[in-house]
Design an enzyme around this catalytic site. Structure first.
Site, PDB file in Angstrom:
ATOM      1  N   HIS A  68       3.331   1.938   2.130  1.00 38.03           N
ATOM      2  CA  HIS A  68       3.838   2.406   3.422  1.00 38.03           C
ATOM      3  C   HIS A  68       5.358   2.281   3.500  1.00 38.03           C
ATOM      4  CE1 HIS A  68       3.191  -1.860   5.227  1.00 38.03           C
ATOM      5  NE2 HIS A  68       4.490  -1.652   5.279  1.00 38.03           N
ATOM      6  N   ASN A 122       0.822  -1.219   0.000  1.00 34.46           N
ATOM      7  CA  ASN A 122       0.000   0.000   0.000  1.00 34.46           C
ATOM      8  C   ASN A 122       0.856   1.269   0.000  1.00 34.46           C
ATOM      9  OD1 ASN A 122       0.980   0.019   2.608  1.00 34.46           O
ATOM     10  ND2 ASN A 122      -1.018  -0.080   3.620  1.00 34.46           N
TER      11      ASN A 122
END
Length: 234
Positions: free
Chosen positions: A130, A128
């Protein structure tokens, strides 16, 4: 942002280690370290080298909340197992995920980073986008903080635990502003599942919806990726 394409994770670890040696020759003394499967070949290169780490300081990105250090899924355990047992550092800092007062621990860790500016930061990247445990939506101005892990991160990390229910739901993470203060950042990514995040990081808009995109604004970033992770780049 410099992109180096490699054949596989083994070569990626060798390239990252060669960059570390260059940084050390230029006077680097404080390393920012990451955990997970991505940097393992980098640590293997370090362990198998003749490098003396006894004058170096390390600062880890993050630690789970609630896992004892003897738990083999704690990042404290991981770092000892992968690196520190073989190559002791002068000082090695990790967040204390068992602290009674997490907010006080956050402040302590910010002080550690302030007193030991990071010369060379190793990063992975989540599916995602991160970096550290800075999930999508995290402010770029954030320093060390307590993170509620997103479902996708818990699911991705569940492969290391007996059951998804055993994965901690929180972590303490160095913030994006802390990461961006590093003099040099080396990000490693391998595998097709990282391709979309890499594309967004390299060529997408700079947005808190994809935390790694902020690296476009850092003036000394090297991205080491295999062909699968690079597959969505132009």
């Amino acid at each position: 942002m410099k992109i180096i394409r490699v054949q596989d994770q083994l070569e990626g670890g060798k390239v990252a280690f060669s960059l570390l040696k260059e940084s050390l020759a230029e006077g680097a003394t404080t390393l920012g370290l990451a955990t997970g499967s991505t940097p393992i070949t980098f640590y293997q290169e370090l362990v198998n080298s003749d490098l003396d780490c006894s004058a170096l300081t390390s600062i880890n990105l993050d630690e789970y909340v609630g896992l004892p250090v003897e738990n083999d899924q704690s990042y404290d355990y991981f770092m000892r197992d992968q690196l520190f047992n073989a190559k002791p550092f002068k000082e090695s800092f990790l967040p204390n995920g068992l602290a009674d007062d997490l907010e006080a621990e956050v402040k302590r860790y910010d002080q550690v980073i302030a007193e030991h500016p990071i010369d060379f930061q190793i990063l992975g990247i989540g599916r995602n986008g991160h970096i550290g445990f800075n999930e999508p939506g995290t402010s770029f101005a954030e320093k060390t903080h307590v993170v509620d892990l997103q479902a996708s991160t818990i699911e991705a990390n569940s492969r290391f635990f007996a059951s998804i229910d055993d994965v901690p739901k929180q972590a303490i993470s160095m913030g994006i502003a802390s990461i961006m203060a590093s003099k040099m950042i080396v990000l490693l990514a391998f595998g097709k599942e990282k391709a979309a995040a890499i594309k967004g990081m390299v060529s997408g808009p700079v947005t808190e919806a994809l935390p790694a995109s902020v690296l476009q604004q850092h003036d000394n970033v090297v991205v080491i990726i295999d062909e699968a992770a690079a597959s969505e780049l132009d």
